[in-house]
Design an enzyme around this catalytic site. Structure first.
Site, PDB file in Angstrom:
ATOM      1  N   GLY A   1       6.585  -1.137 -36.982  1.00  0.00           N
ATOM      2  CA  GLY A   1       6.523  -2.518 -36.469  1.00  0.00           C
ATOM      3  C   GLY A   1       5.589  -2.580 -35.269  1.00  0.00           C
ATOM      4  O   GLY A   1       5.758  -3.403 -34.365  1.00  0.00           O
TER       5      GLY A   1
ATOM      6  N   GLY B   1       3.582  -5.782 -33.735  1.00  0.00           N
ATOM      7  CA  GLY B   1       4.317  -6.934 -33.211  1.00  0.00           C
ATOM      8  C   GLY B   1       4.210  -7.070 -31.705  1.00  0.00           C
ATOM      9  O   GLY B   1       3.434  -6.371 -31.043  1.00  0.00           O
TER      10      GLY B   1
ATOM     11  N   ASP C   1       2.739  -0.496 -39.534  1.00  0.00           N
ATOM     12  CA  ASP C   1       3.258  -1.860 -39.711  1.00  0.00           C
ATOM     13  C   ASP C   1       2.960  -2.287 -41.140  1.00  0.00           C
ATOM     14  O   ASP C   1       2.184  -1.636 -41.853  1.00  0.00           O
ATOM     15  CB  ASP C   1       2.586  -2.823 -38.711  1.00  0.00           C
ATOM     16  CG  ASP C   1       3.424  -4.073 -38.439  1.00  0.00           C
ATOM     17  OD1 ASP C   1       3.581  -4.880 -39.376  1.00  0.00           O
ATOM     18  OD2 ASP C   1       3.922  -4.233 -37.323  1.00  0.00           O
TER      19      ASP C   1
ATOM     20  N   ASP D   1       5.572   0.335 -45.104  1.00  0.00           N
ATOM     21  CA  ASP D   1       6.742  -0.543 -45.221  1.00  0.00           C
ATOM     22  C   ASP D   1       7.979   0.302 -44.935  1.00  0.00           C
ATOM     23  O   ASP D   1       8.262   1.244 -45.669  1.00  0.00           O
ATOM     24  CB  ASP D   1       6.779  -1.129 -46.648  1.00  0.00           C
ATOM     25  CG  ASP D   1       7.945  -2.089 -46.835  1.00  0.00           C
ATOM     26  OD1 ASP D   1       8.805  -2.188 -45.928  1.00  0.00           O
ATOM     27  OD2 ASP D   1       7.989  -2.742 -47.897  1.00  0.00           O
TER      28      ASP D   1
ATOM     29  N   TYR E   1      20.926 -12.833 -37.268  1.00  0.00           N
ATOM     30  CA  TYR E   1      20.209 -11.838 -36.454  1.00  0.00           C
ATOM     31  C   TYR E   1      21.192 -11.097 -35.541  1.00  0.00           C
ATOM     32  O   TYR E   1      21.188  -9.865 -35.464  1.00  0.00           O
ATOM     33  CB  TYR E   1      19.151 -12.586 -35.635  1.00  0.00           C
ATOM     34  CG  TYR E   1      18.355 -11.768 -34.643  1.00  0.00           C
ATOM     35  CD1 TYR E   1      17.462 -10.794 -35.057  1.00  0.00           C
ATOM     36  CD2 TYR E   1      18.468 -12.016 -33.267  1.00  0.00           C
ATOM     37  CE1 TYR E   1      16.706 -10.077 -34.124  1.00  0.00           C
ATOM     38  CE2 TYR E   1      17.713 -11.311 -32.343  1.00  0.00           C
ATOM     39  CZ  TYR E   1      16.839 -10.338 -32.771  1.00  0.00           C
ATOM     40  OH  TYR E   1      16.083  -9.643 -31.858  1.00  0.00           O
TER      41      TYR E   1
ATOM     42  N   LYS F   1      22.385  -7.159 -35.395  1.00  0.00           N
ATOM     43  CA  LYS F   1      22.251  -6.317 -34.194  1.00  0.00           C
ATOM     44  C   LYS F   1      23.591  -5.671 -33.823  1.00  0.00           C
ATOM     45  O   LYS F   1      23.629  -4.506 -33.444  1.00  0.00           O
ATOM     46  CB  LYS F   1      21.690  -7.131 -33.024  1.00  0.00           C
ATOM     47  CG  LYS F   1      20.228  -7.558 -33.190  1.00  0.00           C
ATOM     48  CD  LYS F   1      19.276  -6.365 -33.255  1.00  0.00           C
ATOM     49  CE  LYS F   1      17.816  -6.774 -33.261  1.00  0.00           C
ATOM     50  NZ  LYS F   1      16.891  -5.650 -33.531  1.00  0.00           N
TER      51      LYS F   1
HETATM   52  P1  NAD Z   1       7.719  -8.907 -33.880  1.00  0.00           P
HETATM   53  O1  NAD Z   1       8.179  -9.827 -34.954  1.00  0.00           O
HETATM   54  O2  NAD Z   1       6.660  -9.366 -32.949  1.00  0.00           O
HETATM   55  O3  NAD Z   1       7.231  -7.531 -34.522  1.00  0.00           O
HETATM   56  C1  NAD Z   1       7.904  -6.922 -35.575  1.00  0.00           C
HETATM   57  C2  NAD Z   1       6.866  -6.224 -36.435  1.00  0.00           C
HETATM   58  O4  NAD Z   1       7.553  -5.611 -37.506  1.00  0.00           O
HETATM   59  C3  NAD Z   1       5.838  -7.187 -37.036  1.00  0.00           C
HETATM   60  O5  NAD Z   1       4.529  -6.776 -36.686  1.00  0.00           O
HETATM   61  C4  NAD Z   1       6.073  -7.091 -38.540  1.00  0.00           C
HETATM   62  O6  NAD Z   1       4.888  -7.153 -39.301  1.00  0.00           O
HETATM   63  C5  NAD Z   1       6.728  -5.720 -38.644  1.00  0.00           C
HETATM   64  N1  NAD Z   1       7.523  -5.569 -39.867  1.00  0.00           N
HETATM   65  C6  NAD Z   1       8.339  -6.503 -40.428  1.00  0.00           C
HETATM   66  N2  NAD Z   1       8.865  -6.002 -41.564  1.00  0.00           N
HETATM   67  C7  NAD Z   1       8.386  -4.728 -41.699  1.00  0.00           C
HETATM   68  C8  NAD Z   1       8.544  -3.725 -42.683  1.00  0.00           C
HETATM   69  N3  NAD Z   1       9.309  -3.920 -43.756  1.00  0.00           N
HETATM   70  N4  NAD Z   1       7.901  -2.555 -42.503  1.00  0.00           N
HETATM   71  C9  NAD Z   1       7.101  -2.343 -41.427  1.00  0.00           C
HETATM   72  N5  NAD Z   1       6.890  -3.275 -40.474  1.00  0.00           N
HETATM   73  C10 NAD Z   1       7.521  -4.461 -40.621  1.00  0.00           C
HETATM   74  O7  NAD Z   1       9.017  -8.442 -33.078  1.00  0.00           O
HETATM   75  P2  NAD Z   1       9.106  -7.870 -31.597  1.00  0.00           P
HETATM   76  O8  NAD Z   1       9.298  -9.028 -30.706  1.00  0.00           O
HETATM   77  O9  NAD Z   1       8.024  -6.912 -31.354  1.00  0.00           O
HETATM   78  O10 NAD Z   1      10.512  -7.133 -31.692  1.00  0.00           O
HETATM   79  C11 NAD Z   1      10.624  -5.777 -32.010  1.00  0.00           C
HETATM   80  C12 NAD Z   1      12.092  -5.392 -32.003  1.00  0.00           C
HETATM   81  O11 NAD Z   1      12.667  -5.723 -30.725  1.00  0.00           O
HETATM   82  C13 NAD Z   1      12.955  -6.121 -33.028  1.00  0.00           C
HETATM   83  O12 NAD Z   1      13.974  -5.260 -33.480  1.00  0.00           O
HETATM   84  C14 NAD Z   1      13.580  -7.243 -32.248  1.00  0.00           C
HETATM   85  O13 NAD Z   1      14.794  -7.649 -32.806  1.00  0.00           O
HETATM   86  C15 NAD Z   1      13.785  -6.571 -30.912  1.00  0.00           C
HETATM   87  N6  NAD Z   1      13.884  -7.545 -29.818  1.00  0.00           N
HETATM   88  C16 NAD Z   1      12.805  -8.278 -29.452  1.00  0.00           C
HETATM   89  C17 NAD Z   1      12.907  -9.201 -28.412  1.00  0.00           C
HETATM   90  C18 NAD Z   1      11.747 -10.040 -27.977  1.00  0.00           C
HETATM   91  O14 NAD Z   1      11.939 -10.961 -27.159  1.00  0.00           O
HETATM   92  N7  NAD Z   1      10.532  -9.786 -28.457  1.00  0.00           N
HETATM   93  C19 NAD Z   1      14.141  -9.355 -27.760  1.00  0.00           C
HETATM   94  C20 NAD Z   1      15.232  -8.613 -28.200  1.00  0.00           C
HETATM   95  C21 NAD Z   1      15.086  -7.688 -29.206  1.00  0.00           C
HETATM   96  C1  AKB Z   2      14.813 -13.800 -30.240  1.00  0.00           C
HETATM   97  O1  AKB Z   2      14.745 -14.841 -29.583  1.00  0.00           O
HETATM   98  O2  AKB Z   2      15.187 -13.714 -31.411  1.00  0.00           O
HETATM   99  C2  AKB Z   2      14.473 -12.506 -29.524  1.00  0.00           C
HETATM  100  C3  AKB Z   2      15.692 -11.893 -28.953  1.00  0.00           C
HETATM  101  C4  AKB Z   2      16.191 -12.301 -27.638  1.00  0.00           C
HETATM  102  O3  AKB Z   2      16.291 -11.050 -29.589  1.00  0.00           O
HETATM  103  N1  AKB Z   2      13.483 -12.789 -28.546  1.00  0.00           N
END
Ligand code: NAD
Ligand code: AKB
Length: 316
Positions: A8, A11, A34, A52, A143, A147
């Protein structure tokens, strides 16, 4: 020498975490992967492959072939998008984690896993202010359910098989390198793009929707600190609360106005407001501070300055 796989990586978090890991461990030792193509910086600075995470056979082959020692598993469907396709989101969020935990149980070289949880594990029955580490976790979103279940699986694999899996309940993360990925806290990223492009923003949350948030630099530092801590210092093997700062759309728009006086915010709450109402307004992260030195440096004024500067540079 560590050999690290980031899943991932294209992202919001991955695109910055990969660069931080490459600085520490060397460009060639951090494999960014990714489903989609990564940003230029990632492709040019080290290995990037399309992978994937749901393809468990390719995943195991990759891990063995490259003698991977650590995995950062960031692939997931975030809160807003997950509500549109709940069963698909459940499948991706859960099965991908189980694939990786099972791999860590079987492959000797693979010593450490990072998997992020979220403030989404909490729900309407959780104390809303200064939410404790150990408290009620009855989430109201698919979601959040994925988690909480993920946290329990992490604890299970640690207890039963000694898998060293570490996790943070991230608050909403704010950054300017890569757009946010379909969550409820995304407004706090979008608002900066719109402030610079159009000097106005229509917010999908209400004016007073306070949520815990964190600037990406602080989140990356926290992640690296946790991963570098000696295992014996850690008492939590599900996921650590991390607090960051708390603000609402009104607070952030007032801060932006200090830099762009003509900026205007309007409100048109959508389904994400209902999600935000189930999440805490602030988080107690004293255990993370005590056990592995978690520290937030960016308060709202510094975060606003850094975001405006970053987005301006991006447009330039
Ligand atoms: P994002 O959506 O920006 O990035 C996720 C990436 O995963 C994307 O680039 C997507 O293409 C890739 N992906 C999706 N399905 C896939 C698959 N089957 N195989 C390989 N890659 C795949 O998310 P993020 O904001 O970078 O978040 C990353 C992690 O952190 C997640 O688990 C999210 O729940 C957690 N998180 C994020 C936040 C936030 O505010 N960004 C907050 C809390 C938790
Ligand atoms: C979302 O809003 O889904 C994320 C998170 C707080 O997990 N940024």
């Amino acid at each position: 020498m560590e050999r690290i796989l980031v899943i991932g990586a294209a992202g919001q978090i991955g695109s910055e975490l990969v660069m931080a890991l490459r600085k520490i461990h060397g460009n060639g030792n951090v494999y960014a992967t990714d489903l989609k193509q990564g940003p230029k910086e990632l492709l040019e600075s080290g290995p990037f492959m399309l992978l994937d995470v749901m393809d468990d056979k390719r995943l195991i082959h990759f891990v063995i072939r490259h003698k991977i020692t650590q995995i950062y598993h960031l692939a997931a469907v975030l809160s807003g998008n997950a509500e549109k396709l709940p069963l698909q989101a459940w499948e991706i969020n859960m099965q991908s984690l189980l694939n990786i935990l099972d791999l860590a149980r079987e492959v000797d070289d693979l010593k450490k896993i990072f998997w992020p949880s979220s403030i989404a594990v909490f729900g309407t029955t959780t104390p809303r202010y200064n939410t404790p580490q150990l408290t009620i976790t009855e989430p109201n979103t698919v979601y959040g359910i994925s988690k909480v279940a993920g946290e329990r699986w992490c604890q299970y694999f640690f207890d039963k098989f000694g898998v060293d899996v570490r996790s943070i309940r991230y608050p909403g993360l704010i950054s300017h390198k890569t757009e946010a990925g379909g969550g409820t806290t995304d407004y706090a990223v979008e608002i900066f793009y719109e402030a610079i492009k159009n000097q106005k923003y229509e917010c999908f949350l209400k004016k007073d929707a306070s949520l815990p948030m964190m600037f990406m630099d602080d989140a990356i530092k926290a992640t690296l600190n946790l991963m570098e801590s000696p295992l014996e210092n850690l008492s939590i093997h599900s996921s650590y609360n991390v607090g960051g700062i708390s603000f609402n759309p009104d607070d952030i728009s007032k801060e932006i106005k200090k830099h762009i006086p003509e900026f205007e915010i309007t409100y048109k709450p959508d389904f994400r407001q209902a999600i935000a109402e189930t999440w805490p307004a602030s988080i107690d992260d004293s255990l993370a501070q005590k056990e592995w030195g978690c520290k937030t440096e960016f308060e709202l004024p510094e975060l606003t300055e850094a975001m405006l500067k970053g987005v301006r540079e991006k447009f330039a």
